[in-house]
Enzyme design. Structure first.
Site, PDB file in Angstrom:
ATOM      1  N   HIS A   2       0.820  -1.214   0.000  1.00 18.67           N
ATOM      2  CA  HIS A   2       0.000   0.000   0.000  1.00 18.67           C
ATOM      3  C   HIS A   2       0.854   1.265   0.000  1.00 18.67           C
ATOM      4  CE1 HIS A   2       0.242  -0.358   4.548  1.00 18.67           C
ATOM      5  NE2 HIS A   2       0.382   0.942   4.420  1.00 18.67           N
ATOM      6  N   ASP A  48       0.329  -7.656   1.114  1.00 20.83           N
ATOM      7  CA  ASP A  48       0.638  -6.241   1.339  1.00 20.83           C
ATOM      8  C   ASP A  48       2.143  -6.016   1.431  1.00 20.83           C
ATOM      9  OD1 ASP A  48       0.250  -3.562   1.588  1.00 20.83           O
ATOM     10  OD2 ASP A  48      -0.413  -3.603   3.670  1.00 20.83           O
ATOM     11  N   SER A  97       4.509   2.704   7.742  1.00 22.68           N
ATOM     12  CA  SER A  97       4.173   1.541   6.921  1.00 22.68           C
ATOM     13  C   SER A  97       5.365   1.086   6.095  1.00 22.68           C
ATOM     14  CB  SER A  97       3.019   1.876   5.978  1.00 22.68           C
ATOM     15  OG  SER A  97       1.823   1.985   6.677  1.00 22.68           O
TER      16      SER A  97
END
Length: 681
Positions: free
Chosen positions: A81, A111, A205
């Site tokens: 992402h 992911d 992230s």
């Protein structure tokens, strides 16, 4: 700034107060320092220019995330992402060095993604290592590294709360969790997360979760912004396997059968795993598998999933079967046992990214069989319309297209890919005429007539009908307002005088009260609208002589003027949507110069809007800026600026192209980077 998703909030009531415990033991201080020095220098900040779509238009924005260099060749492990919809990437190292990067591969089901730094000449990169075995226990100290909120070289410490966690609370339905994974939250289908409480935030992230041995034990993926310091990381050994496959092949190959599993929790059963759902038309359905079947054996060996956290490992084991190998399932259905054989099929190819097709004013995505089945469409070929630009060719086609339509043919040719549509309608046709588009809407096959538009969108409004103009702005003064203000007359009070205008030349000032024109009284109908005054002026011929009666400081005055021609309003100026800059540009008009107190001779181009992730936005251009030169060349209008930009790019001198702009009361210098101009779509 994109990054960590906001996990849903789990609220519970404590039964007793508990004494707060320190997150990190003091005895770990030396080991924390050693782990930090081993990994933090190879943690990078990632700058992604994203192309999303709104109402059929591409919209560029900038987001940031984190990653870790994991090979000597400069491969960087991060989250999918973080790179999602990315068109160009830059990575910033701990020492401040900044390099472009390319996307090696991405796997949305885990992911995870891999970038590779692109130095100007080959080099060997320092890198970190993934843990081979996940041996974490609750209470173990871990370190989260990355760039929270874009703040690079950041580190926090915490402890492992649970090394095997699914985001299914006591109150959640496990089947609903699986449905969520299938739509917009695929992470977690093939593994359980590491739950920890090291502080993370959007921007972390893709950054590493590190143990005190300096191993990457996880990749931070999501956290809770509200409700406490809860964070979740992809287990390091699982991430290592995906990253290695992406480096080697650029993609992950998995078998698919078209069914999902759920645990035995709440069923009273003590063996096997349940079939939660079977996809219509799938291999599983054709083999006779049904929702509710209980799988007892897999490839001849017993399987058991008593809790939701046991399911991901089984789903991963099934997905990793080689394409072409039969899946043997021993099932129990209503007390009767049987064996089914399902022939593994390679997972469907990535359907491709959503893209805007400017000639139609739409955004499109290639249709896949699964997408077609979900929409009950005939066949799986065509282009799914995901957005339509208001007022664009598709919106005003006869009939207009809408999101959810599937374009099957254009100009008599089948269009299954964006490349095929580009070949048919990507360039102007010799005739420049309309195009017949065949599309499907639900169960109906329709035809539309559409006229494509190509190139930058230069809008030249129809010329306005010129009217007489006196050159002032006024405030209505009614009888009641005049009485309250202590004035002896009514009319229109001058609140602004435009330099060089007819009334300015005649000596009018702010504060003068205009009471009549050519001996005809001016009477304000109300205290808010000045239209009565302007209409009286517009009714007179351009160039005619007029006498304005006025009052200044209680004394009558007259102004003899020759009425001028009204300046062009902002809405009547030419505009240009310049694709290279991803900016909306407009001619500099009379009222722009008046508002900025610029001389009438000042030329330039007004920036009406910029996309944050486009070259103009990355150069820090803002709406309201006036561009007066580009690469040392004066610019007079939007087409001239576009030509100057093309000329500067053709010269190829230097890494930046300077811009001079007027912003507020200053003239500033800004720089367009050639990298963004060439790498940004």
């Amino acid at each position: 700034m994109t990054g960590l998703a906001v996990a849903w909030l789990l609220v519970s009531t404590p039964v007793a107060a508990q004494e707060a415990m320190p997150r990190v033991r003091a005895s770990d201080a030396d080991r924390i320092g050693a782990a930090r020095d081993r990994v933090l220098p190879v943690v990078v900040s990632i700058l992604t220019v994203r192309e999303d779509h709104q109402q059929g238009e591409p919209v560029l924005s900038v987001s940031s995330g984190s990653g870790t260099v994991v090979t000597p060749q400069g491969h960087i492990a991060t989250n999918a992402h973080v790179t999602q919809n990315g068109k160009s990437f830059r990575v910033v190292f701990a020492d401040g060095r900044e390099l472009p990067a390319r996307l090696v591969g991405t796997d949305t089901l885990s992911d995870l993604a891999v970038l590779q730094a692109l130095p100007p000449k080959p080099e060997t990169f320092a890198h970190a290592q993934f843990a081979d075995v996940l041996d974490l226990q609750p209470g173990d100290t871990v370190l989260a590294m990355g760039a929270p909120w874009g703040l690079s070289n950041s580190m926090s410490a915490g402890v492992v709360n649970n090394p095997r966690r699914l985001l299914v609370s006591l109150f959640d339905d496990e089947a609903d969790y699986e449905d969520r994974l299938g739509v917009d939250e695929p992470t977690g289908r093939y593994y359980a997360w590491i739950q920890h409480d090291a502080a993370i935030a959007p921007g972390n992230s893709g950054g590493p979760l590190v143990d005190l041995s300096g191993r990457i034990v996880g990749v931070n993926t999501r956290g809770m912004i509200f409700g406490g310091d809860l964070a979740f990381a992809i287990p390091g050994p699982d991430a290592r396997d995906v990253v290695r496959a992406l480096v080697a092949d650029g993609r992950i190959r998995r078998a698919q059968f078209g069914f999902r599993l759920r645990s035995l929790k709440g069923t009273g059963l003590d063996r096997g795993v349940l079939v939660n759902a079977v996809e219509r038309g799938s291999v599983a359905e054709k083999a006779g598998l049904r929702a509710g079947d209980r799988i007892l054996t897999l490839q001849g060996g017993e399987v058991d999933a008593r809790q939701p956290v046991d399911v991901p490992a089984l789903q991963r084991r099934i997905a990793e079967l080689p394409a072409g190998e039969a899946l043997r399932l021993g099932i129990d259905r209503d007390g009767r046992r049987s064996e089914l054989r399902l022939l593994a099929d390679a997972q469907a190819e990535d359907p491709g990214e959503e893209r805007a097709f400017a000639p139609f004013g739409v955004s499109l995505k290639p249709l896949t069989p699964a997408m077609g089945r979900r929409r009950n469409l005939d066949g799986a070929e065509g282009l799914l319309v995901t957005g339509v630009r208001p007022g664009g060719p598709a919106a005003i086609a006869r009939p207009g297209l809408a999101p959810g339509d599937v374009i099957r043919r254009a100009g008599g040719q089948p269009v299954r890919t964006l490349a095929e549509l580009e070949a048919v309608a990507g360039a102007p046709s010799p005739s420049g005429g309309p195009l017949v588009v065949e599309f499907q809407r639900e169960a109906e096959q329709r035809l539309a007539v559409l006229v494509p538009i190509h190139g930058d969108r230069l809008r030249t409004p129809l010329p306005e009908l010129a009217k007489a103009w006196s050159g002032v702005e006024v405030q209505p003064v009614t009888a009641s307002l005049a009485r309250d203000l202590g004035l002896q007359a009514t009319g229109y009070r001058i609140i602004r005088v435009y330099p060089g205008s007819p009334l300015a030349a005649a000596g009018a000032r702010v504060g003068d009260l205009l009471t009549g024109i050519n001996d005809t009284p001016l009477r304000a109908a109300n205290e808010t609208a000045a239209d009565g005054y302007h209409q009286r002026v517009r009714d007179l011929p351009i160039g005619s002589e007029a006498v304005f009666q006025a009052v200044r400081d209680g004394k009558p005055r007259t102004f003899e003027v020759t009425l001028g021609e009204s300046p062009v309003n902002t809405s009547g100026l030419r505009t240009l949507a310049l694709a290279k800059l991803r900016a909306q540009l407009r001619e500099l008009g009379f009222y722009d110069r008046a508002a900025r107190r610029l001389p009438a001779s000042r030329q330039g181009v007004v920036v009406d809007g910029v996309e944050p992730g486009g070259p103009a936005g990355l150069a820090h251009l803002q709406g309201g800026d006036i561009i007066i030169s580009l690469a040392g060349e004066d610019v007079r209008d939007p087409p001239g600026l576009a030509a100057a930009l093309d000329a500067a790019l053709a010269k190829g001198n230097g890494s930046v192209i300077p811009l001079q702009v007027i912003r507020g009361g200053e003239t500033r210098i800004l720089y367009l980077e050639r990298y963004w101009l060439t790498e940004t779509p």
